[in-house]
Write an enzyme that holds these catalytic residues in place. Structure first.
Site, PDB file in Angstrom:
ATOM      1  N   SER A 101       0.812  -1.213   0.000  1.00 62.14           N
ATOM      2  CA  SER A 101       0.000   0.000   0.000  1.00 62.14           C
ATOM      3  C   SER A 101       0.851   1.271   0.000  1.00 62.14           C
ATOM      4  O   SER A 101       1.617   1.517  -0.926  1.00 62.14           O
ATOM      5  CB  SER A 101      -0.940  -0.042   1.208  1.00 62.14           C
ATOM      6  OG  SER A 101      -1.889   0.986   1.175  1.00 62.14           O
ATOM      7  N   ASP A 241      -2.490   6.150  -3.369  1.00 64.59           N
ATOM      8  CA  ASP A 241      -1.342   5.513  -2.724  1.00 64.59           C
ATOM      9  C   ASP A 241      -0.860   4.380  -3.616  1.00 64.59           C
ATOM     10  O   ASP A 241      -1.354   4.202  -4.730  1.00 64.59           O
ATOM     11  CB  ASP A 241      -1.700   5.034  -1.311  1.00 64.59           C
ATOM     12  CG  ASP A 241      -2.778   3.958  -1.316  1.00 64.59           C
ATOM     13  OD1 ASP A 241      -3.530   3.879  -2.297  1.00 64.59           O
ATOM     14  OD2 ASP A 241      -2.871   3.200  -0.329  1.00 64.59           O
ATOM     15  N   ASP A 243      -1.183   1.175  -3.870  1.00 66.98           N
ATOM     16  CA  ASP A 243      -2.077   0.164  -4.437  1.00 66.98           C
ATOM     17  C   ASP A 243      -3.440   0.737  -4.799  1.00 66.98           C
ATOM     18  O   ASP A 243      -4.354   0.003  -5.156  1.00 66.98           O
ATOM     19  CB  ASP A 243      -2.222  -1.034  -3.499  1.00 66.98           C
ATOM     20  CG  ASP A 243      -2.981  -0.707  -2.222  1.00 66.98           C
ATOM     21  OD1 ASP A 243      -3.012   0.475  -1.823  1.00 66.98           O
ATOM     22  OD2 ASP A 243      -3.551  -1.633  -1.615  1.00 66.98           O
ATOM     23  N   ASP A 245      -6.001   1.957  -3.234  1.00 65.07           N
ATOM     24  CA  ASP A 245      -7.259   1.706  -2.528  1.00 65.07           C
ATOM     25  C   ASP A 245      -7.659   2.910  -1.683  1.00 65.07           C
ATOM     26  O   ASP A 245      -8.677   2.880  -1.000  1.00 65.07           O
ATOM     27  CB  ASP A 245      -7.190   0.436  -1.678  1.00 65.07           C
ATOM     28  CG  ASP A 245      -6.171   0.499  -0.556  1.00 65.07           C
ATOM     29  OD1 ASP A 245      -5.380   1.474  -0.498  1.00 65.07           O
ATOM     30  OD2 ASP A 245      -6.160  -0.435   0.281  1.00 65.07           O
TER      31      ASP A 245
END
Length: 449
Positions: A101, A241, A243, A245
């Protein structure tokens, strides 16, 4: 021994704490646990973000899954919410994302989704962990034609883009948007989706090389995005960010707009259209006090959970809510996806701007962000849960809590994804709360190191 799974899967420094061996074991145990009740040969979908250790860990995990007889569909670099969506769409038995992340490049992580695209409950994670600790006791390892195989797909990202633009079909022609993809998993998907909807896109930090993910960019370092929005005279800046999400935004004046404010904007717009279920938003205890005051003023009930988007999701499912999230930018729009989705959050925020004709700075006035200080104390990962066992720390926390009683609040918690104890203080005076938060964080760090 500390629990292997944190609030967002298994995290650690790649090739040190999170080794290829552990990744292989997670592939074995995860594939077995998530498909043991199925009569057919299970299929696991695997994707990753852009960090250099992703190939190493993904291949180890896929080898583990194949070794217990599962087939694997490898879709390569994709945002976490894309894996959640595609896992459900393709009706595979489970999905796995190799990502840490927002963390720096040296970290990586492994998180699982069940066949419906939802993150696993604690009980299933405990079952996977117990199987690893038992040395894979009672697992039968197949041979010959029963061993699993890997299928590689390169078209999956288009499926996710199509889902996003069809879910929020808005006309963005005439809108200039600066997008910071954090050199991460959305370097292609977010930019292409916005272009398909007609926006003029200025993309920054969208040339990942495996080592630059989250490096002074993205939702954790927004200074460059803020300056670029003003320079470009753009209507909005979007920060993802690693990833993708989570989403944070920047208004046309270069001011940051956090997850609380984004939820307030989207939530009120949904309420006005009769689309906010039970007029409820689910948030965590870390949300700004101003967010809860906004709820009272606007007739929106704010349901609170402990920190972690998985706990937000669990509560949303329990009470039938369709909007929830965190101040950090994890926003779950449950009518369209099963996890935090930065791209969908961005499109819904843009939808409000288009449909109301208002600027982001004007929309952000829906709530007043009260002064808040958040400081992380670096501590050994295996000690972070036990900070209250130190008398000196417990006494200091009690004193600070008494000091702000009645005119603010103090919240101390271990990070679910990093070797940190987070100190959050809200109050009337920004300078004072920052001073107190830093002093308390330094004390925790000094005592526990």
């Amino acid at each position: 021994m500390a629990r292997l799974f944190g609030t967002d899967g298994v995290r650690g420094v790649a090739n040190d704490e999170l080794t290829p061996m552990l990744a292989m074991q997670l592939g074995q145990a995860g594939a077995y646990v998530l498909s043991k009740e199925k009569a057919h040969k299970p299929t696991i979908m695997v994707g990753c973000d852009t960090r250099i250790s992703g190939d190493m860990l993904a291949n180890a995990l896929m080898a583990g899954a194949c070794s217990v007889g599962a087939n694997v569909v490898y879709v390569g670099v994709l945002p976490t919410p894309a894996i959640a969506f595609l896992t459900k769409k393709y009706r595979v038995d489970a999905g796995v994302v190799i990502s840490a992340s927002h963390n720096p490049v040296e970290f990586n992580g492994i998180k699982f989704f069940d066949g419906n695209g939802f993150k696993l409950p604690d009980a299933l994670e405990d079952e996977i962990e117990a199987l690893i600790q038992s040395g894979m006791k009672d697992i039968q390892f197949p041979t010959g034609p029963s061993v699993g195989k890997i299928k590689y797909r390169t078209d999956a990202r288009e499926e996710y883009i199509n889902h996003a633009v069809n879910s929020v079909a808005i006309d963005l022609r005439g809108m200039k948007i600066v997008v910071d993809t954090a050199e991460g998993a959305s370097y292609y998907t977010s930019v292409e989706a916005l272009k398909e909807l007609g926006a003029e896109v200025v993309a920054i930090h969208n040339n990942p090389d495996g080592t630059n993910i989250n490096a002074n960019c993205g939702s954790t370092h927004m200074e460059e995005l803020q300056a670029r929005v003003v320079y470009e005279k753009a209507q909005i800046g979007l920060a993802f960010d690693g990833d993708a999400d989570r989403l944070l935004a920047v208004d046309e004046n270069g001011n940051t707009v956090d997850g609380d404010v984004i939820m307030a904007i989207i939530g009120n717009h949904m309420k006005s259209k009769g689309e906010l279920k039970d007029n409820t938003i689910v948030a965590t205890v870390m949300s700004n006090l101003g967010f809860f005051l906004m709820g009272n003023e606007c007739g929106i009930h704010i349901e609170q959970t402990k920190v972690g988007d998985r706990y937000v999701l669990e509560r949303m499912q329990e009470i039938g809510a369709n909007l929830g999230g965190e101040q950090s930018g994890h926003i779950i729009l449950l009518d369209e996806n099963t996890t935090g989705d930065g791209l969908l959050s961005a499109l819904h925020l843009l939808e409000v701007m288009v449909e109301t004709g208002k600027s982001l700075s004007e929309l952000a006035k829906v709530m007043t962000v009260l002064p808040q200080a958040l400081v992380g104390a670096k501590v050994p990962n295996h000690k972070k849960e036990s900070y209250m066992e130190y008398a000196e720390i417990a006494e200091a926390i009690e004193k600070v809590t008494e000091k702000f009683a009645g005119e603010g609040r103090v919240l101390i918690r271990p990070s679910g994804t990093e070797p940190l104890v987070r100190v959050m203080i809200e109050g009337k005076d920004q300078e004072m709360i920052e001073k107190e938060a830093k002093a308390l964080a330094e004390l925790i760090q000094n005592v526990m190191l």
